[in-house]
Every structure is written in C-alpha cells, then in structure tokens.
Scaffold this active site. Structure first.
Site, PDB file in Angstrom:
ATOM      1  N   ASN A  34       2.612 -12.619   1.072  1.00  0.00           N
ATOM      2  CA  ASN A  34       1.679 -11.593   0.597  1.00  0.00           C
ATOM      3  C   ASN A  34       0.912 -11.036   1.792  1.00  0.00           C
ATOM      4  O   ASN A  34       0.869 -11.640   2.865  1.00  0.00           O
ATOM      5  CB  ASN A  34       0.725 -12.168  -0.445  1.00  0.00           C
ATOM      6  CG  ASN A  34      -0.117 -13.316   0.096  1.00  0.00           C
ATOM      7  OD1 ASN A  34       0.395 -14.206   0.778  1.00  0.00           O
ATOM      8  ND2 ASN A  34      -1.414 -13.306  -0.188  1.00  0.00           N
ATOM      9  N   HIS A  35       0.290  -9.872   1.624  1.00  0.00           N
ATOM     10  CA  HIS A  35      -0.309  -9.172   2.774  1.00  0.00           C
ATOM     11  C   HIS A  35      -1.786  -8.929   2.485  1.00  0.00           C
ATOM     12  O   HIS A  35      -2.151  -7.948   1.842  1.00  0.00           O
ATOM     13  CB  HIS A  35       0.425  -7.850   3.004  1.00  0.00           C
ATOM     14  CG  HIS A  35       0.478  -7.440   4.442  1.00  0.00           C
ATOM     15  ND1 HIS A  35      -0.235  -8.071   5.429  1.00  0.00           N
ATOM     16  CD2 HIS A  35       1.155  -6.432   5.063  1.00  0.00           C
ATOM     17  CE1 HIS A  35       0.018  -7.500   6.598  1.00  0.00           C
ATOM     18  NE2 HIS A  35       0.842  -6.495   6.401  1.00  0.00           N
ATOM     19  N   GLU A  36      -2.664  -9.824   2.983  1.00  0.00           N
ATOM     20  CA  GLU A  36      -4.087  -9.745   2.688  1.00  0.00           C
ATOM     21  C   GLU A  36      -4.892  -9.021   3.759  1.00  0.00           C
ATOM     22  O   GLU A  36      -5.933  -8.433   3.458  1.00  0.00           O
ATOM     23  CB  GLU A  36      -4.669 -11.151   2.501  1.00  0.00           C
ATOM     24  CG  GLU A  36      -4.208 -11.855   1.233  1.00  0.00           C
ATOM     25  CD  GLU A  36      -5.062 -13.073   0.912  1.00  0.00           C
ATOM     26  OE1 GLU A  36      -5.843 -13.512   1.792  1.00  0.00           O
ATOM     27  OE2 GLU A  36      -4.957 -13.586  -0.216  1.00  0.00           O
ATOM     28  N   ASP A  40      -2.476 -11.013   9.315  1.00  0.00           N
ATOM     29  CA  ASP A  40      -1.488 -11.875   8.646  1.00  0.00           C
ATOM     30  C   ASP A  40      -0.302 -12.188   9.557  1.00  0.00           C
ATOM     31  O   ASP A  40       0.154 -13.334   9.641  1.00  0.00           O
ATOM     32  CB  ASP A  40      -0.997 -11.223   7.352  1.00  0.00           C
ATOM     33  CG  ASP A  40      -2.086 -11.139   6.303  1.00  0.00           C
ATOM     34  OD1 ASP A  40      -3.107 -11.823   6.464  1.00  0.00           O
ATOM     35  OD2 ASP A  40      -1.924 -10.378   5.338  1.00  0.00           O
ATOM     36  N   GLU A 104       5.255  -6.150   0.281  1.00  0.00           N
ATOM     37  CA  GLU A 104       4.353  -5.092  -0.183  1.00  0.00           C
ATOM     38  C   GLU A 104       4.333  -3.898   0.770  1.00  0.00           C
ATOM     39  O   GLU A 104       3.937  -2.800   0.379  1.00  0.00           O
ATOM     40  CB  GLU A 104       2.931  -5.640  -0.348  1.00  0.00           C
ATOM     41  CG  GLU A 104       2.798  -6.689  -1.433  1.00  0.00           C
ATOM     42  CD  GLU A 104       1.449  -7.368  -1.391  1.00  0.00           C
ATOM     43  OE1 GLU A 104       0.511  -6.860  -2.030  1.00  0.00           O
ATOM     44  OE2 GLU A 104       1.335  -8.413  -0.722  1.00  0.00           O
TER      45      GLU A 104
END
Length: 709
Positions: A34-36, A40, A104
C-alpha cells in the site's frame, strides 16, 4: 551511506519489521505494498533483506529531489503511456529479479486504499510470480503524507512493515485480454484489502479508544447529541471513568450489565465505562416490549440495568422497573450523586495515566458486549461479541470505504442494534470521525433538517427510514452527504430511484446479521451492483449450502471470519455461551438467509429460510409475495405471513395498508414478472399499519400472531 540512513530512520521512526524474512527467496517474486507516504519506497529499500528493483514513473526520475534518492536505489523507470512498458517489467520478473510495485500508483489522499491499477495484477498473472504483500503502517501520520491536513501529523511516528505470507493468483478465467486484466485487478484489490484487515491491531475496545485519542489528540472534538453537548476524546473518557468507578459498587467482573439508554452521549460513556471496568454491557432493545426485555435479561442472567429516569419518562417506560422487579435498576441521575471525593481523585489519576485503569485480565478475545436479536421470528437471543470481532468489522469497513476525520456521522439508528452500534458509534470513535447522536429515527421531518444543520456527510438507515426521510427532506438537506448506506432490511428500488433522481445520491446497500458484528457484505464506490448487497467484506469467507426447494446455485449462506460472534445466550440455558453449528463445523456460522452469489462475488438475497411457506410440497418465499405487493401497490406497506392450511399444508396471508389491493392485481404483476402463482396469497387482510420493530424492520412475530387469529 545506505547504512547510515537505515540506522537514522530506525531511530527516528522506530521502524519495526513483522513477518518472515525468507519469503523473498523465490524464482519470481513480485512485492506489492500500500502507498501511505512519499517515503514508502525508501523504507522498503532500506529495511528489506533484499535489494529489489522499484518500478517508478518516468516523471519521478526527473524530479530534482527524488532523482538524488533514486541514485542509491535499484529502480526501473516506466512511462505508463508506452505500450511496451508492461513487457519490460514482465521480463524483469521472469529474469528472477525481485520487483516492487505500488498497485495504487500514487500516494493515498484519503487514508484508505485508492484505485488499484491492473498492471501489477496482470504481471503477476502473466509470470506466475509469487506475490509478497507488505502493509506499511504508520507512515500515513508523517509529514510525508498527502492528506492535506485531514489527519494529524507527527514529526516521527512509529512505522511498522508487515510482511504477509506469499500468495499466488488463481488462473484467470477470462479469454479476452481486457477482461483478463480486469479480473487480475480484482484479485489484487481483494488481496490488498484483506491485507489491511489482517494487520489491524489485535486489542481491546478501550485500548483502541486510547490509540485513537493519542493519535487525534485529547482535545479533538468528537461527538455531540441532540442537546448540543459536544465532547472531546478527553471529556468523554472522563465521563466513562466515572461510570467505571461507580458501577464497580454493584457489579462484578465479567458480569453482563443491562444498558437501556437512547442515542445520547451518556449512552456511549456508559458503554465505554463498563468496558473499562471489565464488565460486559448488554444493550437492551427498549422498543421490543416488556416480555422481550424480560426474556433478554433472563438469557444473559442480567442482575442490574443502568438507565435514566428522564429517559423512562419520555419513552413512557416508567412501568418497567415494577414489571421486571427482580432486576436492580440504577439511574444515571442517582449515580452522579454517589461519586465521592475518593472517586474523583481516582478519576483524576486515570486521566493523567489512562493505562492505569486498564484491567490486565481483559483480552481482545474476551467478551466485549451482548446484543439481542430483534425477535422478529421468535424469542430474542443474546449475541456475544469479543473486542476483536467488533474491531475486525470496523477494519473491514475501513478497508473498503474511505471514511476520514473530515466526515460526520448521523447516528440515528438505535445503538442497541448492531448496525447502529458498530457503524454509527464504534467505527467513527476509533477513526476520528465526528458523530452526531439523535434519539429517534422515526422523526422523519427532523432528521433531514439535522443532517443539513450539523453538516453530516454519512447516513446509515433502513429502507423504511430512508424512504420517509426523502418524503420531507429539502433537496439541500442532503447536499453534503457522501455516503448513504442501507441495511437491516431489503432496499426498495423506489427508494434508490428517489435518492438518485431528487438528491443525486447513490445508496449503497449492505447486508449483515447481528452475529457478524454485523456487516457481511456491502456495495462500495469501487464495486457496486444494483439489486445486490455487495461483495463479502475482506478477510471473510462465504459459502452456499444447498437447500431443498430453492433454485440451483441458491442456498443458505454460511460465513466465517474474524468478525463472527463468540456465541449465543439462550433463554433455555441462561448465562451459558453456546455456539450454533448448522453444518457440524464450529467455525462456520449459518445466517439462515437464502442467497445466490454471481461470478464476481456479488451477493443477492433471495429470502429468509424461516420465511418460506411450504405449499403442497413446494417451497415459496414470502419475500416474493411481498415484492409482488410492493410492485402492485408502491405507495403502501405490505407484510406476508403464513397459517396452517388443511389442504395445502400452509397458506400465505398478506397484510397490507392498501384497501384496494386484490388478488387479481397480484396475479397480473406475477405474470408480468414471471413469478410463480404459488406466491399469490390466498388471503389479503387490510390493516391500518404494518407493525415495526425499533430498527425499522417488519415485526413478523406480531404478523404471525395476527395470521393465526
């Protein structure tokens, strides 16, 4: 240089890596995450035990800042407009290079999972690579996020990398390239959402509340009610500590304590306070009638009920303490007066150090609350949930719906109902979303005005409630609503059409049962089908058990997952937790609902197993009878029940508020829709109003009694 940066990041962000480190040793490995935040990629490059190749967009390579960082990282720049880009990445994977992709494609701007591109999925399916999912947790709170102030930022938040077990994509069924890409994309999105749920904190409700308070701040304004009182995390916790303290005088640990309060701040404070003191709040349905309340108390062996004199007076329930005299009744008005100076000192100490109030004996797997089934088909049962089953359902919803602290929930569904409690109170409490509590969902003129006045963006309701709100709402009342989600009963298509045409709002229909905390499936902006109740939530499995008399590929839905209850409290065996096992496997729960599931995983409710009539050996759904009546007479309410029949075994009785409805009208509709004439009721009875439960569902127990008369 790389070693220095790794040590610095570990010290600053207290980076922790969870999971096996030997999962990257495969011939073909594709790492997805996931890409927060903007860091990252740096985190993965420095903290993983391998040196993978990162797939980055060509525009990132040209950026002055990122181009300097990328000099120390193995990367491959691709132009998404170039049709050969995909083939180049496939060659890298087939050559045995471990490759990292963020499916994403961009850093999240909502805090939730965003659009998942099919590219990474197609690469995995094409190469047969081993997929290693990695959940990045905590970077969202750093100054490197792109949330625009929606979430509080911390200078150096704690960051955890969760390395999940390797996965393999199943063989794709589609034959056309475009369809194969779409199918692969759905597999990838399902994988990422499941990853978010599996890594949710394994904790108690109280600890989850403290985590949220620590993140959003003690003075974060959180909840208000109809008296326009507004509470912060800190002030609400102070009220909860007061309840926790005084309730210890008349209750024991692990005791079921009845709670009978409306949707007000005191209700949430009481619920949280009992949880803090390791009591189990049993939320009683005060609209269900004296006998139902008495049965609920007997099933859970409730000795004490916390309520309010003012509430009993307003709801005309002042007779209950006399009717149920064997229960000890405690009133909030009296409990306030019983707080001593020693209690106040204890509360102050707890406010200074909230962890001091935590009971070490309370575990995430411990019973957290008891709810009671509506009793729409018999005597109510107590449904006991653990702390983790409730929080797991919250995590499942947050994985598929992008609620943010900018949202405000209109909590109008009663909190004694699982739908109202989980999505109307616990979810926003743990997510930093604001809540407006309102006491009566039947105030059809007032609720739309309050939605407008309090700037609410999220509304949950039954089809009945939503239909009546639409009758009185001004188009601007719903102008700020982002989500309207229907549950508790089947959504009427006329209600869906009204909200789209008049308000421009697409209602997302969901489905759940009290035993599953309650959400099992829900339509979302990413995956929606009209007429269905959506796809099953992440980390939950469903299967269909064939049932006699229903069509092929249709049957009773059984489910299992982290949000399933601990067990039942039954009237026949009070105080004893029982697990119902319909299929002989203790991990599966039978919902009792007859469903079908299409190839894309969308669930369609066909009826309730107990709501079938057996006519001359044929199983006929009473839901079909009601659907025919709704189609023939849309402006009125209808409900079907059964009675014994000497010639056919059973006979259908239709109750309606339409005095003009006839069997001939229903026959015409049945012919037009292709429904069997067996669903046409033998008898139609006109009544003033269809009896309803407090949740808006039809009261089928009352209808059954009326049918037998």
């Amino acid at each position: 240089m790389k070693i220095i940066i790794r040590i610095t990041l570990k010290l600053w962000f207290r980076v922790r890596v969870n999971g096996r480190l030997d999962v990257f040793n495969h011939a073909r490995t594709l790492i997805v995450a996931n890409h927060e935040s903007l860091i990252d990629g740096v985190l993965l490059a420095l903290m993983l035990p391998i040196e993978p190749i990162f797939i980055v967009h060509s525009t990132v390579v040209k950026h002055p800042f990122f181009s300097r960082i990328l000099r120390y990282v193995r990367h491959y720049a691709v132009d998404t407009t170039n049709p050969m880009a995909m083939k180049s990445i496939i060659k890298l994977v087939e050559a045995g290079e471990p490759v990292v992709i963020f499916p994403e494609g961009r850093v999240t701007t909502t805090g939730s999972l965003m659009k998942v591109y099919e590219g990474a999925s197609f690469i995995a399916a094409k190469t047969g690579a081993t997929i290693v999912p990695i959940r990045i947790e905590g970077a969202l709170r750093s100054w490197f996020n792109r949330l625009g102030g929606a979430y509080p930022r911390q200078l150096f938040p704690k960051i955890t990398l969760h390395i999940m077990e390797p996965r393999f994509f199943p063989s794709l069924k589609a034959t056309k390239t475009r369809e194969r890409r779409e199918e692969a994309g759905k597999h990838m999105r399902a994988l990422l959402t499941e990853m978010l749920v599996q890594t949710h904190p394994y904790t108690t409700l109280y600890q989850a509340y403290l985590n949220a308070m620590r993140y959003f701040g003690r003075d974060y304004k959180l909840v208000e009610d109809v008296q326009m009182r507004e509470e912060t995390y800190s002030s609400l916790l102070k009220k909860a500590f007061a309840i926790a303290r005084v309730s210890r005088c008349f209750t024991e640990k692990n005791e079921y304590v009845g709670v009978m309060l409306p949707n007000v701040i005191s209700m949430i404070a009481t619920f949280l306070g009992l949880s803090i003191s390791n009591r189990i709040p049993a939320l009683l349905n005060y609209t269900s009638g004296d006998e139902s309340i008495r049965s609920s108390c007997h099933a859970a062996k409730i000795h004490s009920i916390i309520t309010s004199r003012e509430f009993l007076k307003k709801t005309q329930l002042t007779h209950l303490p006399e009717k149920i005299a064997h229960i000890n009744w405690y009133y909030l008005e009296d409990l306030r007066e019983q707080i001593t100076m020693g209690d106040k000192l204890w509360i102050v100490c707890c406010m200074l150090s909230p962890h001091w109030a935590r009971d070490p004996q309370q575990k995430p797997s411990s019973p957290a609350l008891a709810l009671f089934t509506s009793g729409s088909e018999g005597r109510p049962k107590g449904v006991v949930h653990s702390h983790d089953s409730i929080l797991a359902n919250v995590a499942q919803l947050r994985a598929v719906l992008d609620f943010t602290p900018l949202d405000k929930f209109m909590a109008v569904l009663p909190l004694f109902h699982s739908f109202g409690l989980t999505v109307g109170a616990i979810l926003p409490l743990m997510s930093g979303c604001k809540i407006f509590l309102y006491t009566n969902p039947l105030h059809y003129r007032i609720v739309p005005e309050l939605i407008y006045d309090r700037d609410c963006t999220v509304l949950f309701g039954s089809s009945t409630f939503l239909a009546n709100y639409a009758k009185y709402a001004h188009p601007y009342d719903f102008g700020r609503l982002r989500y309207v989600i229907a549950g508790a009963e089947k959504l009427d298509e006329s209600v869906r059409a009204t909200y789209i045409e008049r308000y421009g709002i697409n209602i997302f229909e969901g489905y759940g049962v009290t035993e599953c905390a309650p959400v099992i499936s829900v339509n979302t902006p990413m995956a929606s089908r009209n007429g269905s109740v959506g796809q099953i939530v992440p980390a939950m499995q469903g299967r269909i058990q064939p049932t006699e008399g229903v069509p092929e590929n249709t049957g009773v839905l059984e489910v299992r997952g982290p949000n399933v209850m601990l067990g039942y409290l039954r009237y026949e065996n009070p105080g004893v937790l029982e697990w119902p096992s319909a299929s002989g496997e203790s991990s599966w729960h039978s919902t009792g609902d007859v469903v079908s599931i299409d190839d894309e995983g969308f669930v369609y409710i066909r009826g309730r197993l107990k709501r079938f009539a057996k006519l001359a050996g044929e199983m006929v759904s009473l839901e079909i009878t009601e659907a025919l009546a709704n189609q023939a007479s849309r402006e009125y309410r209808h409900g079907a029940s059964i009675r014994p029949d000497a010639t056919r075994g059973e006979s259908i009785v239709l109750f309606t508020t339409d005095a003009t409805l006839t069997r001939e009208m229903l026959i015409v509709v049945a012919h037009e829709s292709g429904a069997s004439e067996l669903a046409i009721p033998r008898e139609i009875r006109v009544i003033d109003s269809i009896p309803l439960l407090g949740t808006g569902k039809t009261d089928y127990v009352t209808l059954q009694e009326m049918a037998l008369q």
